[in-house]
Design an enzyme around this catalytic site. Structure first.
Site, PDB file in Angstrom:
ATOM      1  N   ALA A 360       0.858  -1.176   0.000  1.00 26.50           N
ATOM      2  CA  ALA A 360       0.000   0.000   0.000  1.00 26.50           C
ATOM      3  C   ALA A 360       0.896   1.228   0.000  1.00 26.50           C
ATOM      4  CB  ALA A 360      -0.886   0.012   1.244  1.00 26.50           C
ATOM      5  N   GLU A 362       0.914   5.549   0.990  1.00 25.96           N
ATOM      6  CA  GLU A 362       0.178   6.522   1.797  1.00 25.96           C
ATOM      7  C   GLU A 362      -0.077   7.874   1.148  1.00 25.96           C
ATOM      8  OE1 GLU A 362       3.349   5.394   2.532  1.00 25.96           O
ATOM      9  OE2 GLU A 362       4.633   7.046   3.154  1.00 25.96           O
ATOM     10  N   ASN A 363      -0.052   7.987  -0.179  1.00 25.48           N
ATOM     11  CA  ASN A 363      -0.257   9.286  -0.833  1.00 25.48           C
ATOM     12  C   ASN A 363      -1.279  10.123  -0.069  1.00 25.48           C
ATOM     13  OD1 ASN A 363       1.195   8.145  -3.146  1.00 25.48           O
ATOM     14  ND2 ASN A 363      -0.679   6.963  -3.394  1.00 25.48           N
ATOM     15  N   GLU A 396      -1.195   3.137   6.897  1.00 26.52           N
ATOM     16  CA  GLU A 396      -1.242   4.234   5.921  1.00 26.52           C
ATOM     17  C   GLU A 396      -1.900   5.479   6.509  1.00 26.52           C
ATOM     18  OE1 GLU A 396       0.684   3.636   3.613  1.00 26.52           O
ATOM     19  OE2 GLU A 396       0.712   1.462   3.816  1.00 26.52           O
ATOM     20  N   GLU A 418       8.621   5.165   8.772  1.00 25.46           N
ATOM     21  CA  GLU A 418       8.106   3.802   8.699  1.00 25.46           C
ATOM     22  C   GLU A 418       8.072   3.095  10.052  1.00 25.46           C
ATOM     23  OE1 GLU A 418       6.509   2.998   6.334  1.00 25.46           O
ATOM     24  OE2 GLU A 418       7.228   4.184   4.638  1.00 25.46           O
TER      25      GLU A 418
HETATM   26 ZN   LIG Z   1       4.719   2.946   5.420  1.00 26.72          ZN
END
Ligand SMILES: [Zn+2]
Ligand SMILES: *[C@@H]1O[C@H](CO)[C@@H](O)[C@H](O)[C@H]1NC(C)=O
Ligand SMILES: *[C@@H]1O[C@H](CO)[C@@H](O)[C@H](O)[C@H]1NC(C)=O
Ligand SMILES: *[C@@H]1O[C@H](CO)[C@@H](O)[C@H](O)[C@H]1NC(C)=O
Length: 969
Positions: A360, A362-363, A396, A418
């Site tokens: 995935a 995270e925009n 996210e 992260e």
């Molecule tokens: Zn991440």
């Protein structure tokens, strides 16, 4: 990004690959592509603006000079893609566009340096905004190296404090390379063959009318530059005003809310122009652009949340689960108990894409997911699927603050993004699903995997030096277990040290102070320290934490329960450490079931009366494994702990039952304790039904199975496993046979239920094999109705295919092709690798080369599944070698992908012959190993260590298993 699912990048649809080695190459490619796909004459390419021959030597630094600071961008993107093909259309993968970046000059200069990659530029204009005059562009140079620098040489000077704009017009292509602005596609409806033949020039081409196309984007880490020329570094934050021009009947998404949509006639064709609200100040790597025909499911919340997916998936309700939990997690983060700060944007979209490189991404305001990471179907998806989806959404969403609002200054501190997002995701999920015990599961999901990788000499510190991280591949390499899982483990340790309440106060201060800005770890420590001081404590947090972020690895502490002495040492699996590392750690102690005061250790060695065993009581250190370290004891205390486990296992906390096993096995591999002691820690499991200890043991015994499943040790191992698991199998048998009762089991019991079947069947317990065969036969006979409980599908499919033959395999392959949801496809794709028939495995390997059979993003994991099967080991290795040219070309792109493949197919290597083959492979390909070269190096090291381990331990291990099974039988 969400970890774990890195996959191949470089797959272009056309047979030519896009490199920026020369303009002629690009133009040639464009023409080749156009003529292959359309019967229109190719449009002559515009005159190139780049005139200087390409410099190939690396510039002194790959970093932007920092003399020009972008403030805002205006971007027009015009993808010509059709999402649906009809008889009358010619697909076009071109996107054109233009962009204007407004920037400030901090230091006089005659050149503008920014990033551009794999683009064709047709116009470059520079304007002095203060004087309202244009500045002559003398030359435009695109560096042909990893800097991706676009250097614009000017006729006039840019002045300190001046405001300027740079306009560029560009052209690029949507490829299936999962990077930048890229192409994704899927077949509408399972198995439909609604194709038609069309003439292209004098050639007949099949047009797949059922194929649906999507233009999607993935910028992180360094591919925004592939979409439009930009200052593509995370600290170069700016605002972005975006407009996307797309076909009628499709819709466009971006980070901002849609502010306008109008039809426009461009060169005689009608287009939709969708404009988006200007974004907040943000980094380029979280931009997103998507054009699709997807539908969405809306959920109630303070800000509107829309979950997008294929229309068929929305109709089938596959987005409902995600839609139902997203708002809850978001509200928790916003709440005073969470970050105490509203989600900074006014809408949140999330979308399930058929193809995406990460799990995935995270925009900001437009989060992208794999289908398996977002779509869920009641009665088909398992508990594990639900947990994955919840965890990724929580990860996210945590990034919307930690990463997007506050961003690491440079990629060397990626773990700030992260590690924190990973740690916080456990809080987020725990908050909506407290019954899942996520705060315990973090030990299995993050901490043990981090321990594994971080005990190799090839590990690296959480924080790298800024200068050491320059190229895109330096950056990509950082998306690893250390960054994510060790980052989370270290945060968990600090939170335990400070208490959750004070830790969260510190995090809130950090967010408030750093919003719309960039940070380094020092900033995080500073705000945590403030909270800590307000709480009346004065210990220096950065001093403690620097020992964890700046040194690689972690310590093993050895406690002597006779003398009370304790010392710490850098723990390495295969060698002794050359470093004199010392960590600052807190040791939580339990004596004979009673929690004692903690002891802090800041030096190499120390002693405390609290470690002394009195009256033969056992001492347990690192309670609940909150400390990121392993523990060793004197043999007498190990014996006391092992006999406590056998006498009354509940006296020892469940996390520690797992950790004692994990520590013992790893200490044995590092030759710090005997292998028989490690094996002895598993004997009590006969009486344990908990998941964490079982799973810890199975992962560690897996190494024994890998090393010995081709030898005479395997028989006694299997006999031992049968004996150990029989109680567990019976414990869960009622649930297996009456699957409606499964939902009454707790989350972790459900996981251990699956383990019981997997261990029982793979070690030849007849009842188990009969049971899975019956379930599978029922399904084959009823085709349409699959009555297998979602949790058990994966294990039953796999074990039934292992016990079965061609008929079972072909049936599963048919089901795989027709499955309507990706999670079901993934279970079948895995199960197909479980057959014992080598010819079936061999054919299955061939399928991984054909993207119509196995999607490119799944090819490597499929090969690895096959290699994991002892029957597939040799053919998988042969296959990888035989097809290396293709594989390394098509699947390369992320270090993770080829590295993971090499690791997967060589994991079992433990003979001199295999070592020789590996070295030969290294010699043969030498320079062509590319991003796999480090993995091959590591595989050689690992094989050497395995050979040594097997030599030293085989006889002892064989005798141990024989002894244990002769007593029991
Ligand atoms: Zn991440
Ligand atoms: C497309 O062409 C095929 C054969 O050429 C024809 O059978 C079909 O009806 C056409 N479909 C449409 C929507 O025109
Ligand atoms: C950029 O592209 C858009 C859309 O094609 C167009 O309307 C606009 O005029 C272009 N800008 C410039 C300065 O050419
Ligand atoms: C088809 O066209 C190509 C290029 O126009 C030409 O080289 C080729 O010989 C043609 N093939 C046939 C069968 O006419």
């Amino acid at each position: 990004m969400a970890k774990g699912l890195y996959i191949s990048k470089a797959f272009a649809i056309a047979t030519v690959v896009l490199t920026v080695s020369s303009i002629a190459g690009i133009i040639g490619m464009m023409i080749a592509y156009e003529t292959a796909r359309s019967n229109n004459p190719p449009t002559p390419p515009p005159t190139p603006v780049i005139t200087t021959p390409y410099p190939t030597g690396p510039p002194l630094s790959m970093r932007l000079p920092g003399n020009l600071i972008p403030e805002s961008y205006d971007i027009f993107l015009h993808p010509q893609l059709y999402t649906v093909m009809t008889n009358a259309t010619n697909q076009s993968l071109i996107f054109t566009g233009n962009s204007t970046v407004y920037f400030k000059c901090l230091k006089n200069t005659k050149t503008i340096i920014l990033h551009s990659k794999e683009q064709y530029l047709s116009s470059v204009k520079v304007t002095d905004l203060d004087k309202g005059q244009s500045i002559k562009v003398e030359d435009t140079v695109l560096y042909n190296n990893e800097s991706n620098f676009l250097e614009i040489r000017l006729g006039g000077l840019l002045m300190e404090n001046g405001s300027y704009s740079l306009f560029t017009e560009f052209e690029g292509y949507l490829f299936k390379d999962l990077a930048g602005f890229y192409l994704s596609s899927y077949k509408r409806g399972p198995g439909s063959e609604d194709n038609t033949e069309r003439m292209f020039g004098n050639e007949t081409i099949v047009v797949e009318l059922d194929e649906r196309y999507i233009a999607a984007s993935q910028m992180q880490p360094t591919d925004a530059r592939k979409v439009f020329p930009c200052f593509d570094e995370p600290a170069m934050k700016a605002t972005f005003k975006v407009a996307i021009i797309h076909r009628p009947g499709t819709h466009a998404l971006s980070n901002g809310k849609v502010t306008g949509r109008r039809l426009e006639d461009i060169d005689g064709e009608m287009w939709v122009v969708t404009s988006f609200q200007e974004t907040k100040k943000m980094s380029t790597y979280i931009l997103a652009f998507i054009v699709s025909n997807f539908d969405f499911k809306e959920s109630e919340n303070r800000v509107p949340i829309k979950t997008y997916a294929r229309p068929e998936a929305i109709t089938a309700g596959h987005a409902d689960f995600a839609a139902s939990i997203t708002g809850k997690i978001l509200s928790f983060y916003e709440s005073p108990r969470g970050f105490g700060m509203n989600y900074p944007l006014n809408k949140l979209d999330q979308i399930a894409l058929p193809d995406i490189i990460a799990g995935a991404m995270e925009n900001w305001g437009l989060v992208t997911y794999r289908e398996t990471s977002l779509l869920y179907e009641d009665g088909v998806s398992s508990t594990a699927n639900a947990e994955l989806i919840a965890t990724l959404i929580a990860h996210e969403l945590a990034h919307q603050w930690f990463g997007n609002l506050v961003t690491m200054k440079w990629w060397n501190d990626l773990w700030l993004n992260e590690g924190l997002a990973t740690y916080i995701s456990y809080m987020g999920v725990d908050n909506i699903k407290p019954e899942w015990n996520m705060k315990d599961l973090i030990v299995l999901n993050e901490i043990q995997p981090a321990f594994q990788v971080d005990s190799l000499a090839s590990s690296h510190p959480l924080s790298s030096k800024e200068d050491d991280i320059q190229t895109s591949s330096d950056i990509t390499e950082l998306f690893d277990v250390i960054t994510y899982s060790k980052g989370a483990a270290v945060m968990r340790m600090l939170e335990d040290y400070m208490s959750e309440r004070v830790f969260m106060i510190g995090l809130r201060k950090y967010l408030q102070a750093s919003q719309y800005n960039n940070t380094v770890p020092k900033d995080l420590w500073e705000y945590l320290q403030k909270a800590w001081n307000e709480n009346g404590d004065s210990t220096n947090i950065s001093e403690i934490m620097n020992t964890w972020t700046n040194q690689m690895g972690y310590p093993v502490i050895t406690i002597n329960t006779t003398s009370g002495e304790v010392f710490q040492k850098h723990f390495l699996l295969n060698q002794t450490s050359d470093y004199n590392f010392v960590w600052q750690l807190r040791i939580k102690i339990m004596v004979e079931g009673k929690q004692m005061p903690s002891v802090d250790l800041k030096t190499k060695s120390s002693s405390s009366p609290d470690f002394i065993s009195k009256n033969d009581k056992w001492v347990l250190a690192n309670v609940n494994c909150t400390g990121y370290f392993r523990v060793n004891y004197d043999p007498a205390n190990w014996d006391r702990l092992v006999s406590q486990l056998e006498r009354d296992l509940h006296k020892i906390p469940v996390i520690n039952r797992g950790q004692l096993i994990d520590d013992a096995f790893n200490l044995a591999r590092a030759k710090q304790i005997n292998v028989t002691l490690a094996l002895n820690t598993t004997k009590y499991l006969r009486n344990d039904t908990e998941y964490i200890p079982w799973e810890s043991a199975l992962r560690n015994l897996d190494y024994f199975i890998l090393m010995f499943d081709r030898s005479e040790v395997y028989g006694p191992i299997q006999a031992y496993m049968r004996y150990q698991v029989s109680g567990l199998y019976e414990h869960f048998e009622n649930f297996t046979m009456n699957s409606t009762a499964i939902d009454r089991l707790s989350h972790t019991e459900q996981y251990n239920h699956i383990n019981s079947i997997s261990v029982a069947c793979s070690n030849d317990i007849q009842d188990c094999q009969q049971m899975v065969t019956n379930f599978f036969d029922d399904w084959m006979n009823n085709k349409t109705s699959n009555n297998i409980h979602p949790n058990l599908k994966s294990v039953i499919y796999c074990q039934a295919i292992a016990a079965g033959g061609e008929k079972e395999w072909e049936f599963a392959w048919g089901q795989f092709q027709n499955a309507a949801i990706a999670t079901e496809k993934d279970k079948l794709r895995y199960a197909l690798s479980c057959t014992k028939k080598i010819w079936l495995l061999s054919r299955y390997l061939e399928y991984t080369l054909d993207p119509d059979m196995i999607r490119k993003m799944n090819a490597i994991s499929t090969i690895n599944y096959i290699a994991k099967n002892v029957a597939g080991q040799a053919i998988a290795w042969n296959f990888v070698r035989a097809n290396w040219d293709y594989i390394s070309y098509e699947f390369d792109g992320g270090v993770m992908s080829l590295g993971g493949l090499i690791e997967g197919v060589t994991k079992r290597f433990s003979t001199d012959f295999e070592l020789k083959e590996l070295k030969q492979f290294q010699n043969n390909y030498n320079d062509e190993l590319g991003s796999a070269s480090r993995a091959v190096e590591q595989a050689i090291e690992r094989t050497q260590a395995n050979i040594k381990w097997v030599k030293e331990n085989k006889q002892t291990v064989l005798e141990w298993f024989r002894r244990e099974t002769s007593e029991s039988s």
